[in-house]
Design a protein around this motif. Structure first.
Motif, PDB file in Angstrom:
ATOM      1  N   ALA A 118     -93.675 -40.193 -19.611  1.00 29.81           N
ATOM      2  CA  ALA A 118     -92.559 -39.086 -20.243  1.00 29.81           C
ATOM      3  C   ALA A 118     -92.429 -39.383 -21.635  1.00 29.81           C
ATOM      4  O   ALA A 118     -92.065 -38.559 -22.374  1.00 29.81           O
ATOM      5  CB  ALA A 118     -91.519 -39.636 -19.395  1.00 29.81           C
ATOM      6  N   LEU A 119     -92.604 -40.544 -22.130  1.00 29.75           N
ATOM      7  CA  LEU A 119     -92.395 -40.934 -23.400  1.00 29.75           C
ATOM      8  C   LEU A 119     -93.605 -40.077 -24.383  1.00 29.75           C
ATOM      9  O   LEU A 119     -93.361 -39.782 -25.426  1.00 29.75           O
ATOM     10  CB  LEU A 119     -92.600 -42.357 -23.869  1.00 29.75           C
ATOM     11  N   GLU A 120     -94.664 -40.093 -23.923  1.00 32.40           N
ATOM     12  CA  GLU A 120     -95.760 -39.217 -24.483  1.00 32.40           C
ATOM     13  C   GLU A 120     -95.353 -37.742 -24.462  1.00 32.40           C
ATOM     14  O   GLU A 120     -95.804 -37.091 -25.356  1.00 32.40           O
ATOM     15  CB  GLU A 120     -97.003 -39.234 -23.558  1.00 32.40           C
ATOM     16  N   VAL A 121     -94.678 -37.180 -23.577  1.00 33.15           N
ATOM     17  CA  VAL A 121     -94.478 -35.514 -23.487  1.00 33.15           C
ATOM     18  C   VAL A 121     -93.199 -35.137 -24.168  1.00 33.15           C
ATOM     19  O   VAL A 121     -93.106 -34.149 -24.505  1.00 33.15           O
ATOM     20  CB  VAL A 121     -94.716 -34.958 -21.991  1.00 33.15           C
ATOM     21  N   ILE A 122     -92.242 -36.339 -24.373  1.00 39.20           N
ATOM     22  CA  ILE A 122     -90.943 -35.884 -24.757  1.00 39.20           C
ATOM     23  C   ILE A 122     -91.098 -35.010 -26.044  1.00 39.20           C
ATOM     24  O   ILE A 122     -90.426 -34.158 -26.316  1.00 39.20           O
ATOM     25  CB  ILE A 122     -89.943 -37.022 -24.655  1.00 39.20           C
ATOM     26  N   GLU A 123     -91.708 -35.573 -27.175  1.00 42.08           N
ATOM     27  CA  GLU A 123     -91.820 -35.131 -28.468  1.00 42.08           C
ATOM     28  C   GLU A 123     -92.320 -33.737 -28.331  1.00 42.08           C
ATOM     29  O   GLU A 123     -91.820 -32.732 -28.875  1.00 42.08           O
ATOM     30  CB  GLU A 123     -92.489 -36.004 -29.213  1.00 42.08           C
ATOM     31  N   GLU A 124     -93.464 -33.487 -27.611  1.00 45.71           N
ATOM     32  CA  GLU A 124     -93.968 -32.306 -27.512  1.00 45.71           C
ATOM     33  C   GLU A 124     -93.064 -31.064 -26.846  1.00 45.71           C
ATOM     34  O   GLU A 124     -93.019 -30.158 -27.354  1.00 45.71           O
ATOM     35  CB  GLU A 124     -95.229 -32.289 -26.666  1.00 45.71           C
ATOM     36  N   ASN A 125     -92.194 -31.435 -25.766  1.00 48.70           N
ATOM     37  CA  ASN A 125     -91.359 -30.889 -25.280  1.00 48.70           C
ATOM     38  C   ASN A 125     -90.271 -30.549 -26.136  1.00 48.70           C
ATOM     39  O   ASN A 125     -89.858 -29.209 -26.411  1.00 48.70           O
ATOM     40  CB  ASN A 125     -90.446 -31.648 -24.210  1.00 48.70           C
ATOM     41  N   PHE A 126     -89.895 -31.396 -26.976  1.00 50.40           N
ATOM     42  CA  PHE A 126     -88.792 -31.034 -28.077  1.00 50.40           C
ATOM     43  C   PHE A 126     -89.368 -30.091 -29.048  1.00 50.40           C
ATOM     44  O   PHE A 126     -88.542 -29.256 -29.692  1.00 50.40           O
ATOM     45  CB  PHE A 126     -88.466 -32.504 -28.415  1.00 50.40           C
ATOM     46  N   ARG A 127     -90.320 -30.165 -29.557  1.00 46.42           N
ATOM     47  CA  ARG A 127     -91.183 -29.459 -30.737  1.00 46.42           C
ATOM     48  C   ARG A 127     -91.381 -28.058 -30.341  1.00 46.42           C
ATOM     49  O   ARG A 127     -91.526 -26.963 -31.108  1.00 46.42           O
ATOM     50  CB  ARG A 127     -92.369 -30.144 -31.155  1.00 46.42           C
ATOM     51  N   THR A 128     -91.603 -27.745 -28.993  1.00 50.42           N
ATOM     52  CA  THR A 128     -92.237 -26.610 -28.675  1.00 50.42           C
ATOM     53  C   THR A 128     -91.345 -25.760 -27.790  1.00 50.42           C
ATOM     54  O   THR A 128     -91.639 -24.733 -27.188  1.00 50.42           O
ATOM     55  CB  THR A 128     -93.437 -26.677 -27.706  1.00 50.42           C
ATOM     56  N   THR A 129     -90.116 -26.102 -27.445  1.00 53.55           N
ATOM     57  CA  THR A 129     -89.229 -25.397 -26.927  1.00 53.55           C
ATOM     58  C   THR A 129     -88.012 -25.136 -27.573  1.00 53.55           C
ATOM     59  O   THR A 129     -87.844 -25.414 -28.852  1.00 53.55           O
ATOM     60  CB  THR A 129     -88.697 -25.901 -25.620  1.00 53.55           C
ATOM     61  N   ASP A 130     -87.137 -24.000 -27.257  1.00 50.77           N
ATOM     62  CA  ASP A 130     -85.668 -23.705 -27.956  1.00 50.77           C
ATOM     63  C   ASP A 130     -84.746 -24.323 -27.830  1.00 50.77           C
ATOM     64  O   ASP A 130     -83.631 -24.503 -28.643  1.00 50.77           O
ATOM     65  CB  ASP A 130     -85.351 -22.318 -27.285  1.00 50.77           C
ATOM     66  N   LEU A 131     -84.660 -25.347 -26.723  1.00 52.63           N
ATOM     67  CA  LEU A 131     -83.363 -26.352 -26.598  1.00 52.63           C
ATOM     68  C   LEU A 131     -83.939 -27.484 -25.519  1.00 52.63           C
ATOM     69  O   LEU A 131     -84.336 -27.208 -24.704  1.00 52.63           O
ATOM     70  CB  LEU A 131     -82.397 -25.443 -25.834  1.00 52.63           C
ATOM     71  N   SER A 132     -83.315 -28.657 -26.339  1.00 58.02           N
ATOM     72  CA  SER A 132     -83.516 -29.749 -25.408  1.00 58.02           C
ATOM     73  C   SER A 132     -82.003 -30.486 -25.382  1.00 58.02           C
ATOM     74  O   SER A 132     -81.702 -30.706 -26.441  1.00 58.02           O
ATOM     75  CB  SER A 132     -84.633 -30.781 -26.086  1.00 58.02           C
TER      76      SER A 132
ATOM     77  N   THR B 262     -78.093 -35.758 -13.520  1.00 52.11           N
ATOM     78  CA  THR B 262     -78.266 -35.621 -15.008  1.00 52.11           C
ATOM     79  C   THR B 262     -79.599 -35.947 -15.241  1.00 52.11           C
ATOM     80  O   THR B 262     -80.543 -36.606 -14.460  1.00 52.11           O
ATOM     81  CB  THR B 262     -77.493 -37.123 -15.491  1.00 52.11           C
ATOM     82  N   GLU B 263     -80.127 -35.244 -16.097  1.00 53.43           N
ATOM     83  CA  GLU B 263     -81.667 -35.080 -16.586  1.00 53.43           C
ATOM     84  C   GLU B 263     -81.701 -34.757 -18.294  1.00 53.43           C
ATOM     85  O   GLU B 263     -80.856 -33.956 -18.679  1.00 53.43           O
ATOM     86  CB  GLU B 263     -82.502 -34.311 -15.679  1.00 53.43           C
ATOM     87  N   ILE B 264     -82.900 -34.828 -18.658  1.00 55.19           N
ATOM     88  CA  ILE B 264     -83.257 -34.483 -19.964  1.00 55.19           C
ATOM     89  C   ILE B 264     -83.878 -33.149 -19.860  1.00 55.19           C
ATOM     90  O   ILE B 264     -85.094 -33.161 -19.119  1.00 55.19           O
ATOM     91  CB  ILE B 264     -83.907 -35.485 -20.975  1.00 55.19           C
ATOM     92  N   ILE B 265     -83.521 -32.316 -20.277  1.00 59.33           N
ATOM     93  CA  ILE B 265     -84.494 -30.895 -19.944  1.00 59.33           C
ATOM     94  C   ILE B 265     -84.836 -30.206 -21.282  1.00 59.33           C
ATOM     95  O   ILE B 265     -83.823 -30.207 -22.314  1.00 59.33           O
ATOM     96  CB  ILE B 265     -83.404 -29.857 -19.083  1.00 59.33           C
ATOM     97  N   SER B 266     -85.834 -29.567 -21.302  1.00 59.60           N
ATOM     98  CA  SER B 266     -86.092 -28.634 -22.435  1.00 59.60           C
ATOM     99  C   SER B 266     -86.474 -27.431 -21.885  1.00 59.60           C
ATOM    100  O   SER B 266     -87.210 -27.116 -20.882  1.00 59.60           O
ATOM    101  CB  SER B 266     -87.635 -29.249 -23.093  1.00 59.60           C
ATOM    102  N   LEU B 267     -85.639 -26.322 -22.569  1.00 62.03           N
ATOM    103  CA  LEU B 267     -85.965 -25.023 -22.230  1.00 62.03           C
ATOM    104  C   LEU B 267     -86.321 -24.098 -23.174  1.00 62.03           C
ATOM    105  O   LEU B 267     -86.284 -24.189 -24.303  1.00 62.03           O
ATOM    106  CB  LEU B 267     -84.357 -24.540 -21.870  1.00 62.03           C
ATOM    107  N   CYS B 268     -86.877 -22.991 -22.682  1.00 64.15           N
ATOM    108  CA  CYS B 268     -87.077 -21.601 -23.382  1.00 64.15           C
ATOM    109  C   CYS B 268     -86.059 -20.642 -23.170  1.00 64.15           C
ATOM    110  O   CYS B 268     -85.232 -20.582 -22.243  1.00 64.15           O
ATOM    111  CB  CYS B 268     -88.665 -21.232 -23.286  1.00 64.15           C
ATOM    112  N   ARG B 269     -85.902 -19.952 -24.181  1.00 60.98           N
ATOM    113  CA  ARG B 269     -84.775 -18.755 -24.263  1.00 60.98           C
ATOM    114  C   ARG B 269     -85.813 -17.358 -24.129  1.00 60.98           C
ATOM    115  O   ARG B 269     -86.669 -17.070 -25.142  1.00 60.98           O
ATOM    116  CB  ARG B 269     -83.931 -18.896 -25.293  1.00 60.98           C
ATOM    117  N   ASP B 270     -85.602 -16.447 -23.197  1.00 56.68           N
ATOM    118  CA  ASP B 270     -86.270 -15.297 -22.991  1.00 56.68           C
ATOM    119  C   ASP B 270     -85.544 -13.984 -24.139  1.00 56.68           C
ATOM    120  O   ASP B 270     -84.562 -14.351 -24.841  1.00 56.68           O
ATOM    121  CB  ASP B 270     -86.616 -14.828 -21.686  1.00 56.68           C
ATOM    122  N   LEU B 271     -86.172 -13.125 -24.054  1.00 56.60           N
ATOM    123  CA  LEU B 271     -85.767 -12.173 -25.213  1.00 56.60           C
ATOM    124  C   LEU B 271     -84.288 -11.747 -24.867  1.00 56.60           C
ATOM    125  O   LEU B 271     -83.472 -10.952 -25.646  1.00 56.60           O
ATOM    126  CB  LEU B 271     -86.601 -10.894 -25.198  1.00 56.60           C
ATOM    127  N   ASN B 272     -83.738 -11.873 -23.610  1.00 54.31           N
ATOM    128  CA  ASN B 272     -82.335 -11.454 -23.181  1.00 54.31           C
ATOM    129  C   ASN B 272     -81.395 -12.625 -23.233  1.00 54.31           C
ATOM    130  O   ASN B 272     -80.553 -12.701 -22.915  1.00 54.31           O
ATOM    131  CB  ASN B 272     -82.415 -10.862 -21.710  1.00 54.31           C
TER     132      ASN B 272
END
Length: 160
Positions: free
Chosen positions: A34-48, A109-119
């Motif tokens: 999880a520590l390996e992926v968290i930075e990539e998640n944060f850098r490549t999504t719209d909201l964390s 409770t969780e840490i989540i990284s999300l994308c936002r679509d055009l809508n």
């Protein structure tokens, strides 16, 4: 029941992340993965953010019938935003195979990284973007939040 679901989620996370990192040295624990992926998640999504899920609704998504996916809709209180637009509440969707139960329906409770679509609808881009709110991950998330303003802007590659 909650502990069983958390254990299953952690086991699934370990297995999936192990496959994704097969070419690199293998970490020893789910926490290290999880520590390996968290930075990539944060850098490549719209909201964390750190969220507290307060409702889960699952139903078929008519717009995705051709792909045969079902949508799970979540409503959550935002406890802390690490990267992205600050908001007190958020709604988001995760698409799953038909009949798949939301593994995290009992996780509050969780840490989540999300994308936002055009809508403007937030969605979970893939497996591994929902992480348990464990202390070591929260510490790393806060370190990343402090560093985020210094990052080179990206095109949110996971989201587009």
């Amino acid at each position: 029941m909650r502990e069983r679901v958390l254990t299953l989620l952690r086991i699934t996370l370990v297995a999936l992340l192990a496959l994704a990192t097969a070419c690199s040295p293998k970490p020893e624990s789910a926490e290290e993965l999880a520590l390996e992926v968290i930075e990539e998640n944060f850098r490549t999504t719209d909201l964390s953010a750190l969220v507290e899920v307060n409702s889960v609704v699952m139903h078929s998504s008519p717009e995705l019938d051709a792909e045969g996916l079902e949508a799970i809709y979540y409503s959550a209180r935002v406890l802390e935003v690490f990267v992205g637009e600050k908001t007190p509440e958020i709604a988001f969707v995760r698409y799953v195979e038909p009949g798949e139960e939301p593994a995290d329906q009992y996780i509050s409770t969780e840490i989540i990284s999300l994308c936002r679509d055009l809508n403007g609808v937030y969605f979970v881009p893939d497996i591994g973007f929902e992480l348990p709110a464990e202390e070591v991950l929260l510490i790393r998330a806060r370190e990343l939040a402090d560093a985020a303003p210094l990052w080179t802007p990206n095109v949110h590659s996971v989201c587009r």
